[in-house]
Structures are given as C-alpha cells and as structure tokens.
Write an enzyme that holds these catalytic residues in place. Structure first.
Site, PDB file in Angstrom:
ATOM      1  N   LYS A 252      -3.070 -49.627  46.584  1.00  0.00           N
ATOM      2  CA  LYS A 252      -1.621 -49.799  46.386  1.00  0.00           C
ATOM      3  C   LYS A 252      -0.926 -49.010  47.475  1.00  0.00           C
ATOM      4  CE  LYS A 252       2.054 -49.841  42.941  1.00  0.00           C
ATOM      5  NZ  LYS A 252       3.186 -49.538  43.785  1.00  0.00           N
ATOM      6  N   GLU A 302       2.188 -55.661  52.402  1.00  0.00           N
ATOM      7  CA  GLU A 302       2.966 -54.435  52.351  1.00  0.00           C
ATOM      8  C   GLU A 302       3.057 -53.878  53.777  1.00  0.00           C
ATOM      9  OE1 GLU A 302       4.052 -53.551  49.257  1.00  0.00           O
ATOM     10  OE2 GLU A 302       4.443 -51.396  49.338  1.00  0.00           O
TER      11      GLU A 302
END
Ligand code: ATP
Length: 594
Positions: A252, A302
C-alpha cells in the site's frame, strides 16, 4: 420545456427532507422532461452543466451576481447586500428584490430550460479580457426574463450554491422509477454511473433505451471510473479468514492514486476524486505513452514521490506540492515521482472490469514495459498470515503504509468499498489502529500565537445514509504554524454565515464552513460523547461517537472530496472493533485489582 417547471420542483424539494418524497418529486420532473433534455436537467439539478470530471464551473462570483440583480431590479447593490445579510442566501435575496419589482413591471418571455442551459454554458466558456462584462450581460439577460422564483435558482446555480442536498443515489432511484418503472433496476443504473461518473449520460441512456441499454453500458476512455475502495481489518489472519484461502497482498504505497486514460490522441489523468489533473502529472503521461503497449487503455496506479538518487519512496506530503495552482512545471521537476500500477480496467476496445483480479494483473504485466519510474506494485500470493505479516514489515520498511490485500477472484467493483480489497496498516502508537479523514465544518478563533487564524477546528464525519456531516471532534493539536496558515487560507472561500444545511452539530463554532476541506486525524480512541452528533443514539441514547485526543497528522487530503470522508458507519465499526479488542485482551487494571 419551461424553466419554471424546474424551479418549482427545486422549491418543492427544499420543503422536504424525506428521501421517499424527494424521489417522488424528482421522478415527476424526469417524467415531464423531453428525452433530449434529460441530461441537461440532471446536470442542472446537481448544480452544474457538465459532469464534475470536466472541471468546468459557471464561475460567477457573488459580487457579479449582485450587480446583475441590481441592474435588473434597479435596487442598489448595497441594499441587495443588506437583504443578503438577512437571508444568508443570495438566491433568496434576488427573489425578494425582484418580487418588489413585480408590482411595477411585467416579466419578459417565459424562460425555457434550453435557454437557461445554453446561456449558462456560454457564460462558463467566457474568458479573457472583458469577460466580466460579457458574463454580466448574459446573467442580466436571463434575470430580466425570470420570475422571482426562477431568479432564486438561477442565482444559486451561477454562484455554485444550488445545494439541493440530493444524494446521487436518490437521483438514480428517481431515474429508475421514471424510465424503467420501479426502483429494482437501481443497481444496474448505479453500475453505469460507477463506470462513467456521469449521471447525465446515464440519464440519457436510460431515457433512450431503458434497462436494455443500461445493462450493456461499457466503460469509455475519457470518462473516469469511480474507484474501487478498500475496507479495513486489523490482522492478516482475520483478512485471510474473511477472504477465504489464497489472497494477493500488495504494497500500500503512500502517494496519490491516479486513473490514467490512454487513447491514440492523448493521455488523461484523473485523481481519486476524479478531477482531471493531467497537467500536474505531465511527466507521468509521457512515461505511460512510452512504456504502455496499448492503443487504448485505462490503468490505475499510485504515484509516489521518490528520491531520484536512491529511488526511495518519500512521504505523501511531498507529492501535494504538485497540486499547486502556479509553477506546476517547476513542481514536476522538483518533486519527481514513480508510477506504481495496480490495475487495468480497459484495453483496446475491451472492458476488463468484470474479469477477476488475477486476469487483470496478468494483462497489466503483459502491456507494461517495466522501468525505473514505471512499475507494477510489488505483490505476493499466499494464504499464510505469517507470510503476509512479513511482507507487511518489508513494505513498511520500504516507506509504504502497509498492504492492500485483494480477493483474487474479484471483479473490479467500481465505486464500491467491500471486503474484496482490505487494507492492513501499521498500528499507530495509539489505541486507534487507523487514522480517519474528517471534514472541517467550523472554526474557533485563535488566541495568542494563533491570533488572527483558527485556534481549533470542528471536524465531522459523513453520514452517507442522510447525506449530512456530523461532528466528531474539535482539534487543535498537531498543526505547525505553516499548516495553520495554509488551512486558514484554504477555508476562507468556504466561509458561510450560518451553519451549513448539510452539517449537524450541537457545538457552536465561531465560524462555519461549507464542508470541503478534509484533514487526516489520529486519535487515541473512539468514545461516546453527548456533544458530538456522529451516530447519535446508536449506542446509547443522547450520545454520539467522538474522537478522543484528536491530532492532525500533517496531511490535508486534497485528493478527497467531502463525501470521501470517513463515514459515521465506519466510525461505528471502528468503535465496535475497539470494544472487541478490549474484550479479547482483558484490561490490565482488572488483573491488577485481583
Ligand atoms: P487511506 O485514507 O487509507 O489512504 P483511502 O480512503 O484514500 O485510504 P482506501 O480505499 O481506504 O482509500 O484505500 C485504498 C487507497 O490506497 C487507494 O485509493 C490508493 O490510493 C491506495 N493504494 C496504495 N497502494 C494500493 C494498491 N496496491 N492497491 C490499491 N490501492 C492502493
């Protein structure tokens, strides 16, 4: 179609807060709307002219609108200002002022929706020198022919203050009833909306071809897809149990989510809240053009700020420098990024959203030319919680927030937050295992070193059910002087005279704001409180949920819109998870007492 039909509907909508009634009123409006106009009526009802991702605002300041009202009514701007002060709403002020005029003059021709829409569209398109006068001309022209009630809603629309408080799902319900017959088809309409982020387009399709057309609705390059989101859980074991068997665990990364649309013509980049931010990431657009082997594609990843010398990831705050208005090109040079891809949703004519994760990931791997700046998010496949915990430590030591654990069989569920993606984050020092994102709804004047700014802010969570923001805490710690200044500046344009209609608070703030600015907050725990209104009465009568010892983490979540704030439902889940944890590990005190 007469604009008065629309204005009268808005007036009726304002009289009720009940969702069923709102749906009925809207259904009636949609049924009376010619099919060719339905998209326009939907946009107008949302207070806009285009879907949000187009980034086009009508752009009339209240001052200019006041001047237009004055021109049309003959009442001075000062006098209009006084009425505005009393009503707290420039639209209501326009209605009042024009009602007085009604005794002396007759209104011009009846306004049509077509005319209002096209005039507003022209107004939005004006720029450059002389634009103020041209906008004034357009607006005055409309107001001359508007009844007082129509003027109220035109003024609110042009100044960006329509705020009928209608949630997207209410509009979808009404469209379903109007064009399919009942609400049972809402999920299909919702799917189309999640795939296009464009309610006007969904309305047009369902009006034209009914349910059949909606069922075959496909994603389109250029229309952003509402992002799939993650639930949260506290341990790898819990997640493996919940997802059942083998899962994919991915880093993440702590950056900004980008949805990138590639076509032969251009590359467009959308933020998490679906604003077009291509210009802030022109370097990423070039990377994608060079290293993605596809004519047309929609990919997600991301963007993370990196140290170019070491390739190390840098914290999220670094990235937000890129979101400034001016000096974007310098910011791009100053804050280099890498793009870490985790999904592909469309490829060369094929909608991939219904494919399972494993197939999408394999496709992504195929079209990607791995490089220094463009890569796949690191991932493992396992059913062993220990292996996940180890991977988590590795992720954290590489500068990540933790892991996102994904169901390998799951389709890409646009717009959904379900237990198909689950985030596992590092425990903060506090009891609360995760930070929350809260909306600023009020401010308290600062004293001493904070004089002239806000000393503390009143924060709220989002109650999705009722589309209202309910308070959770007052926060005054964790801010640097620079943060305070920046937040103060950001909040100025959201100041309102009275508590905003979508805010529910028992606390009296010195200043109220339109919910917009989101701050990331950590707290020691969630407690019950009589002062805060989130989930009031849900656990105990007269008590809401509150955050104890709240502290600003330093992150202003400019990438989130107010509806993306932590919901009251999530807070309730966090409160219950916390209780379970206490039950599982008997309190130290109790042991001490024995
Ligand atoms: P948070 O506030 O924890 O960052 P969020 O509310 O922005 O989360 P969530 O859905 O809760 O959004 O968490 C998913 C977010 O994590 C995504 O929006 C994305 O920005 C980020 N992310 C980082 N790495 C990944 C990944 N490998 N897969 C999916 N999302 C990722």
């Amino acid at each position: 179609m007469l604009y008065s039909t629309v204005a009268e509907t808005y007036e009726a909508l304002e009289m009720t807060k009940k969702r069923l009634e709102l749906t009925d009123i809207l259904t009636n409006l949609f049924k009376r709307t010619p099919k060719g106009l339905i998209d326009k009526v939907v946009y107008l009802t949302q207070g806009k002219l285009y879907p949000d991702f187009m980034g086009i605002e009508i752009g009339i300041a209240e001052k200019l609108a006041t001047r237009a009202i004055s021109t049309v009514s003959g009442v001075s701007e000062d006098d209009i200002g006084k009425v505005y002060q009393k009503t707290g709403d420039l639209g209501a002020a326009a209605m009042k002022v024009l009602k007085q005029k009604i005794q002396t003059t007759l209104f011009g021709g009846a306004l049509t929706v077509e005319r209002v829409f096209s005039t507003l569209k022209k107004t939005a398109g004006v720029s450059g020198s002389g634009s103020i006068d041209i906008k004034l001309g357009y607006l005055s022209n409309l107001l001359t022919d508007a009844s007082p009630l129509e003027a109220k809603y035109i003024v609110r629309t042009v100044t960006g203050n329509l705020r009928l408080g209608i949630a997207d799902y209410t509009l979808l319900d009404a469209l379903a009833v109007a064009f399919v017959g009942d609400k049972t088809s809402r999920p299909e309409l919702e799917r189309a909306y999640n795939l296009s982020s464009d309610l006007g387009l969904v309305a047009k399709e369902v009006a034209a071809g009914g349910l059949k057309q909606i069922i075959t609705f496909k994603v389109k390059v250029g229309s952003p897809i509402r992002p799939m989101l993650a639930e949260r859980m506290e341990s790898a074991k819990e997640i493996v149990d919940k997802l059942g068997g083998k899962v994919a665990a991915e880093y993440k990364l702590d950056g900004e989510r980008l949805q990138i649309h590639v076509s032969t013509k251009e590359v467009s980049i959308f933020s998490r809240r679906l604003e077009k931010i291509t210009s802030h990431y022109s370097d990423v657009a070039s990377l994608v053009k060079e290293d993605i082997k596809a004519k047309n594609a929609i990919i997600e990843g991301e963007a993370v700020a990196i140290d170019v010398d070491t390739g190390d990831y840098l914290p999220f705050q670094e990235l937000m420098h890129r979101r400034r208005k001016y000096g974007i090109d310098e910011a791009i040079k100053q804050y280099p990024v890498s793009l870490n891809l985790f999904d592909v949703l469309y490829l060369d004519g094929k909608d991939l959203t219904a494919l399972p994760y494993t197939k999408r990931r394999a496709t992504l791997q195929k079209i990607l030319q791995d490089g220094d700046r463009l890569k796949l998010v690191p991932a493992i496949t396992t059913s062993d919680p220990e292996e996940i915990e180890k991977f988590m430590q590795e992720a954290i030591s590489n500068g990540c927030e933790g892991l996102v654990i994904k169901d390998r069989n799951s389709a890409y569920r646009a717009g959904a937050r379900e237990f198909l993606w689950v985030k596992l984050k590092r425990e903060y020092r506090s009891e609360l295992t995760d930070s929350v994102d809260l909306v600023v709804v009020g401010g308290f004047h600062g004293r001493g070193r904070r004089a002239g700014r806000y000393g503390a802010l009143l924060l709220a969570s989002y109650d999705k059910e009722t589309d209202v923001f309910r308070t959770v805490c007052k926060v005054g710690t964790g801010f640097t002087d620079e943060d305070l200044m920046r937040i103060f500046d950001m909040l100025q344009k959201y100041k309102v005279q009275h508590i905003h209609p979508r805010v529910n608070s028992k606390m009296e703030a010195d200043v109220w704001f339109v919910p917009n600015v989101i701050l990331e907050i950590i707290g020691s725990e969630i407690t019950l409180s009589p002062i805060h209104t989130a989930k009031m009465d849900a656990i105990r009568k007269g008590a809401g949920l509150a955050l104890r010892f709240p502290k600003f983490t330093g992150k202003i979540r400019e990438d989130k819109s107010p509806e993306d704030a932590t919901t009251t439902e999530e807070l309730l889940e966090m409160y219950q998870a916390q209780l379970k944890k206490i039950e599982a590990e008997p309190a130290q005190e109790v042991i001490g007492k024995e």
